[in-house]
Design a protein around this motif. Structure first.
Motif, PDB file in Angstrom:
ATOM      1  N   SER A 118       0.894  -1.163  -0.182  1.00  0.00           N
ATOM      2  CA  SER A 118       0.108  -0.035  -0.130  1.00  0.00           C
ATOM      3  C   SER A 118       0.861   1.195   0.087  1.00  0.00           C
ATOM      4  O   SER A 118       1.814   1.441   0.608  1.00  0.00           O
ATOM      5  CB  SER A 118      -0.921  -0.087   1.253  1.00  0.00           C
ATOM      6  OG  SER A 118      -1.413   1.246   1.657  1.00  0.00           O
ATOM      7  N   ILE A 119       0.669   2.093  -1.103  1.00  0.00           N
ATOM      8  CA  ILE A 119       1.368   3.361  -1.219  1.00  0.00           C
ATOM      9  C   ILE A 119       0.482   4.502  -0.901  1.00  0.00           C
ATOM     10  O   ILE A 119      -0.494   4.633  -1.899  1.00  0.00           O
ATOM     11  CB  ILE A 119       2.249   3.394  -2.270  1.00  0.00           C
ATOM     12  CG1 ILE A 119       3.322   1.866  -2.273  1.00  0.00           C
ATOM     13  CG2 ILE A 119       3.048   4.665  -2.571  1.00  0.00           C
ATOM     14  CD1 ILE A 119       3.637   1.810  -3.674  1.00  0.00           C
ATOM     15  N   GLU A 120       0.841   5.401  -0.019  1.00  0.00           N
ATOM     16  CA  GLU A 120      -0.107   6.604   0.056  1.00  0.00           C
ATOM     17  C   GLU A 120       0.346   7.661  -0.728  1.00  0.00           C
ATOM     18  O   GLU A 120       1.221   7.763  -1.286  1.00  0.00           O
ATOM     19  CB  GLU A 120       0.292   7.175   1.534  1.00  0.00           C
ATOM     20  CG  GLU A 120      -0.168   6.201   2.530  1.00  0.00           C
ATOM     21  CD  GLU A 120      -1.571   5.702   2.786  1.00  0.00           C
ATOM     22  OE1 GLU A 120      -2.544   6.436   2.272  1.00  0.00           O
ATOM     23  OE2 GLU A 120      -1.886   4.612   2.945  1.00  0.00           O
ATOM     24  N   LYS A 121      -0.653   8.369  -1.002  1.00  0.00           N
ATOM     25  CA  LYS A 121      -0.407   9.805  -1.755  1.00  0.00           C
ATOM     26  C   LYS A 121       0.415  10.740  -1.088  1.00  0.00           C
ATOM     27  O   LYS A 121       0.637  10.666  -0.086  1.00  0.00           O
ATOM     28  CB  LYS A 121      -1.543  10.394  -2.016  1.00  0.00           C
ATOM     29  CG  LYS A 121      -1.912  11.193  -3.129  1.00  0.00           C
ATOM     30  CD  LYS A 121      -3.409  11.866  -3.236  1.00  0.00           C
ATOM     31  CE  LYS A 121      -3.188  12.595  -4.597  1.00  0.00           C
ATOM     32  NZ  LYS A 121      -3.435  11.553  -5.647  1.00  0.00           N
TER      33      LYS A 121
ATOM     34  N   ASP B 248      -1.074 -12.906 -11.977  1.00  0.00           N
ATOM     35  CA  ASP B 248      -1.971 -14.246 -12.053  1.00  0.00           C
ATOM     36  C   ASP B 248      -3.006 -13.865 -11.211  1.00  0.00           C
ATOM     37  O   ASP B 248      -4.110 -14.508 -11.662  1.00  0.00           O
ATOM     38  CB  ASP B 248      -1.156 -15.406 -11.449  1.00  0.00           C
ATOM     39  CG  ASP B 248       0.167 -15.699 -12.359  1.00  0.00           C
ATOM     40  OD1 ASP B 248       0.248 -15.139 -13.561  1.00  0.00           O
ATOM     41  OD2 ASP B 248       1.260 -16.090 -12.212  1.00  0.00           O
ATOM     42  N   SER B 249      -2.841 -13.651 -10.059  1.00  0.00           N
ATOM     43  CA  SER B 249      -4.063 -13.263  -8.985  1.00  0.00           C
ATOM     44  C   SER B 249      -3.844 -12.490  -8.092  1.00  0.00           C
ATOM     45  O   SER B 249      -2.646 -11.931  -7.833  1.00  0.00           O
ATOM     46  CB  SER B 249      -4.447 -14.753  -8.317  1.00  0.00           C
ATOM     47  OG  SER B 249      -3.288 -14.978  -7.503  1.00  0.00           O
ATOM     48  N   GLY B 250      -4.726 -11.812  -7.316  1.00  0.00           N
ATOM     49  CA  GLY B 250      -4.718 -10.657  -6.517  1.00  0.00           C
ATOM     50  C   GLY B 250      -5.232  -9.335  -7.048  1.00  0.00           C
ATOM     51  O   GLY B 250      -5.973  -9.714  -8.069  1.00  0.00           O
ATOM     52  N   GLU B 251      -5.534  -8.431  -6.298  1.00  0.00           N
ATOM     53  CA  GLU B 251      -6.037  -7.481  -6.813  1.00  0.00           C
ATOM     54  C   GLU B 251      -5.339  -6.116  -6.543  1.00  0.00           C
ATOM     55  O   GLU B 251      -4.694  -6.066  -5.579  1.00  0.00           O
ATOM     56  CB  GLU B 251      -7.335  -7.293  -5.933  1.00  0.00           C
ATOM     57  CG  GLU B 251      -8.098  -6.197  -6.198  1.00  0.00           C
ATOM     58  CD  GLU B 251      -8.977  -5.998  -7.603  1.00  0.00           C
ATOM     59  OE1 GLU B 251      -8.134  -5.589  -8.632  1.00  0.00           O
ATOM     60  OE2 GLU B 251     -10.174  -6.474  -7.710  1.00  0.00           O
ATOM     61  N   ILE B 252      -5.512  -5.259  -7.550  1.00  0.00           N
ATOM     62  CA  ILE B 252      -4.688  -3.867  -7.452  1.00  0.00           C
ATOM     63  C   ILE B 252      -5.848  -2.716  -7.500  1.00  0.00           C
ATOM     64  O   ILE B 252      -6.826  -2.766  -8.279  1.00  0.00           O
ATOM     65  CB  ILE B 252      -3.853  -3.454  -8.345  1.00  0.00           C
ATOM     66  CG1 ILE B 252      -2.501  -4.424  -8.223  1.00  0.00           C
ATOM     67  CG2 ILE B 252      -3.329  -2.168  -8.664  1.00  0.00           C
ATOM     68  CD1 ILE B 252      -1.212  -4.178  -9.049  1.00  0.00           C
ATOM     69  N   VAL B 253      -5.846  -1.758  -6.408  1.00  0.00           N
ATOM     70  CA  VAL B 253      -6.954  -0.930  -6.410  1.00  0.00           C
ATOM     71  C   VAL B 253      -6.087   0.376  -6.453  1.00  0.00           C
ATOM     72  O   VAL B 253      -5.165   0.843  -5.627  1.00  0.00           O
ATOM     73  CB  VAL B 253      -7.686  -0.898  -4.932  1.00  0.00           C
ATOM     74  CG1 VAL B 253      -8.497   0.319  -4.768  1.00  0.00           C
ATOM     75  CG2 VAL B 253      -8.338  -2.093  -4.714  1.00  0.00           C
ATOM     76  N   ILE B 254      -6.391   1.211  -7.334  1.00  0.00           N
ATOM     77  CA  ILE B 254      -5.656   2.654  -7.570  1.00  0.00           C
ATOM     78  C   ILE B 254      -6.684   3.781  -7.369  1.00  0.00           C
ATOM     79  O   ILE B 254      -7.997   3.740  -7.916  1.00  0.00           O
ATOM     80  CB  ILE B 254      -5.153   2.714  -8.959  1.00  0.00           C
ATOM     81  CG1 ILE B 254      -4.169   1.627  -9.223  1.00  0.00           C
ATOM     82  CG2 ILE B 254      -4.551   4.323  -9.155  1.00  0.00           C
ATOM     83  CD1 ILE B 254      -3.657   1.848 -10.743  1.00  0.00           C
TER      84      ILE B 254
END
Lengths: 352, 336
Positions: free
Chosen positions: B32-35, B63-69
């Motif tokens: 997780s990277i903050e603004k 392959d799997s997992g989730e990225i939220v931007i």
């Protein structure tokens, strides 16, 4: 393949034949200048270098890109390629004489037998089409080694000494080896003909921290066990600090400071050495104290023709620096080439 | 601004001999990277840190997992719809010598993305040259000198600054710097590091710094998070200063122990940790991945899998059954 069959031979390792010296040689570089031919005329990559490699020591040569450190290393082999040439000076190696005067076959024999060279990016100096073992046999044949079995045994012993499975490595192609393993193969090839003068050009660049630490330990141990004279060329002061007994700092084709490693690091005198030390990111201490040096290192075309080569980036710059190249002044084991230090900087440093 | 959970990436080897062999580059990584934040990934080559950086920059699939931007899950979007999100994240890679087109002047290099940007934001054409000069000044270069030149006429440090300026043409919210200083001369390295720090402070750009040189991570920001990655897993995570001053995982301790000591200036740490063997990816994956190389491993380490968590009263998260502070970092000698 043939190489692995020979593993089973139980005969004791015979000493290497031929006339290779059995002790660490001293090396004296005197007034060495190398010039490169460019459209702007012949430009000096290194100028008037005086450097002594004492028998049995590790000397670290530190410099940024364009400092001339690799040119200096190639000069020890008299291997400067056109458009470069050695314009002046000598490289005296004990038991070999002045290598600057050597030509053709004599020179080829000296390389390998007397001087081992571990190239920068050892990963690229191996032949990708041949196994390491085949390359080892090529090396032996080209140097007229009569007992190739002994050579293979010696190679396996060296590789084993460096923590590798010798038989497996000799049967491998370079792509099957990791960066650290290739670097060790490079060291093995440099030492297997029993050279006692070894030059390592950026031995740990492009390696990980942990692998680097392993390689540096191996360099130190092999150096001591075999009684070598070693020169390590690097851009990384940390590498020199780990392995070298003596340190020479190069800038713009000159050696600006040299002396015992611990002393130079503890009390650097030349403003460049101080700046370089101050520019290294460290793990402890105030991060705001670390600073990049202003300006940038000179290239072949931008090295000042007269005066001090470092003056453009120097905080201690004086009028005399514009016109007069600072002479190298000795103080005990330490040598510095700087007008400001000569004019009292060194005294201040000592009394501080 | 970007969050990832359980990212897995496996590379399958092709070709006749190695066909079917798998390399597990990432084995379920959360980040997780903050603004405006600073995060550094450290680890040996092959640990997966570059792959993770490329996934974050949208240049690699997973392959799997989730990225939220910025609150939007990427799995819900079609690949094309993801582009504006990943445009906010720009990658600066290791080699400034190959990152720039040698046949184009710096002016041409910056002009193309800026022209597109001008069109998108309905700015006049005259804005392009003004902006190019502005960006070059921002990264510490003299636009008058640099703009008409080709990459080969610039030094490595200058080229890296041009690469950073080019990344800034699209007004990114985050820069991913993958070993961005390792090919730069030592005396100039700190200049690039402080530029990244400066951009973070002045423009509020987040910086993800990927490196094997732990010490450089401090210069991006001591308040940032450090992730220590080993064979595709995070083994220790916490504030940069915490990890460097009191690491508890033996792998982190090995990394820190391997940093050369400036003898004469520093005293080596008394409890330096040296791995018992070299990294061998083909060895078994049971239990702790570091157990085979760990000088402190026990039977438990080879049979049970440790999870990343905060335990033992330490400030950072770690994945070791036997966490212990060890004094591995060199300390400066008293000023002579």
């Amino acid at each position: 393949m043939a190489v692995s069959v020979e593993t089973s031979a139980e005969t004791p390792v015979e000493p290497m034949p031929e006339s290779a010296p059995k002790t660490a040689p001293g090396v004296r570089v005197g007034g060495l200048s190398v010039v490169y031919k460019t459209p702007a005329g012949e430009l000096p990559a290194i100028a008037g270098i005086d450097l002594e490699l004492r028998p049995g020591t590790i000397t670290g040569v530190v410099g940024e890109s364009g400092s001339g450190k690799s040119t200096l290393a190639l000069s020890l082999l008299n291997a400067v390629q056109p458009p470069g040439r050695i314009a002046a000076g000598s490289v005296e190696i004990d038991g070999l004489g002045d290598v600057v005067g050597l030509r053709g076959e004599e020179l080829r024999k000296a390389r390998g037998r007397h001087i081992g060279y571990v190239f920068q990016a050892a990963q690229n100096s191996l032949n990708p089409l041949k196994t390491v073992g085949k390359q080892l046999l090529d090396l032996g044949r080209s140097h007229g080694v009569s007992d190739l079995r002994a050579l293979v045994r010696e190679a396996k012993e060296l590789l084993g000494r460096m923590g590798l499975d010798g038989a497996r490595v000799l049967d491998s192609h370079q792509h099957e080896l990791s960066g650290g393993m290739r670097q060790r193969v490079g060291i093995m090839l440099a030492l297997v003909l029993n050279a006692h003068l070894v030059v390592l050009d950026e031995p740990t660049t492009a390696l990980d921290m942990i692998t680097q630490a392993t390689i540096l330990r191996i360099i130190r141990e092999v150096h001591e066990e075999r009684g070598l004279t070693t020169m390590v060329i690097t851009h990384d002061l940390g590498v020199v600090a780990e392995v070298a007994d003596r340190l020479a700092v190069m800038y713009g084709g000159r050696v600006v400071e040299q002396g015992p490693t611990h002393e130079v690091l503890a009390t650097p005198r030349h403003p460049y050495t101080r700046g370089l030390l101050g520019a290294i990111p460290r793990l402890v201490g105030d991060i705001d104290e670390a600073r990049a040096l202003p300006g940038r290192p000179p290239t072949l075309g931008t090295v000042p023709r007269e005066g001090c080569v470092f003056r453009e980036r120097c905080a201690l710059r004086m009028d005399v620096c514009e016109t007069v190249e600072p002479p190298t002044v000795a103080d005990g084991p330490r040598l510095v080439a700087c007008h400001a230090v000569e004019a009292g900087g060194a005294v201040r440093e000592e009394s501080a | 601004m970007i969050r990832g959970t359980g990212i897995v990436k496996t590379f399958k080897q092709r070709g006749s001999v190695l066909a079917g062999r798998e390399v597990k580059a990432l084995r379920g990584v959360d980040f997780s990277i903050e603004k405006g934040g600073a995060v550094s990934f450290i680890g040996e080559s092959g640990c997966g840190k570059t792959t993770l950086g490329r996934i974050i920059a949208g240049l690699e699939t997973y392959d799997s997992g989730e990225i939220v931007i910025d609150g939007t899950a990427m799995s819900a979007l079609k690949p094309r719809a993801r582009q504006p999100y990943f445009r906010r994240i720009q990658l600066i890679h290791q080699d400034p010598y190959s990152a720039l087109n040698p046949t184009r002047t710096i002016h041409q290099t910056l002009h193309a993305p800026l022209a597109l940007r001008a069109k998108q934001t309905r700015r006049p054409g005259s804005w392009i040259d003004t902006r190019a000069a502005e960006l070059l000044s921002l990264v510490g270069l003299d636009p008058g000198y640099v703009l008409p030149r080709y990459p080969h006429q610039l030094s490595g440090g200058m080229r890296q600054r041009v690469v950073i300026a080019r990344a800034l043409t699209v007004d990114p919210e985050m820069l991913v710097a993958d070993e961005a200083t390792s090919m730069i001369d030592v005396s100039l390295r700190l200049g690039i590091l402080s530029l990244l720090k400066d951009l973070r402070e002045r423009l509020g750009v987040s910086v993800l710094f990927i490196t094997h040189d732990v010490a450089t991570a401090r210069y991006i920001g001591g308040d940032g998070d450090m992730y220590v990655i080993y064979r595709g897993q995070i083994v220790e995570r916490g504030k940069v200063e915490t990890i460097i001053s009191s690491p508890v995982h033996p792998y982190t301790q090995s990394l820190l122990s391997a940093i050369p000591v400036l003898h004469g200036l520093e005293r080596p740490g008394e409890q330096r940790v040296v791995p018992t063997e070299a990294l061998d990816e083909s060895k078994s994956d049971d239990g702790c991945l570091f157990a085979r190389r760990c000088p402190f491993s026990t039977d438990r380490c080879t049979s049970e899998i440790p999870l990343l968590a905060r335990s033992g009263g330490f400030a950072q998260e770690h994945s070791c059954f036997y966490p212990e502070r060890r004094n591995v970092v060199a300390t400066p000698l008293e000023a002579a």
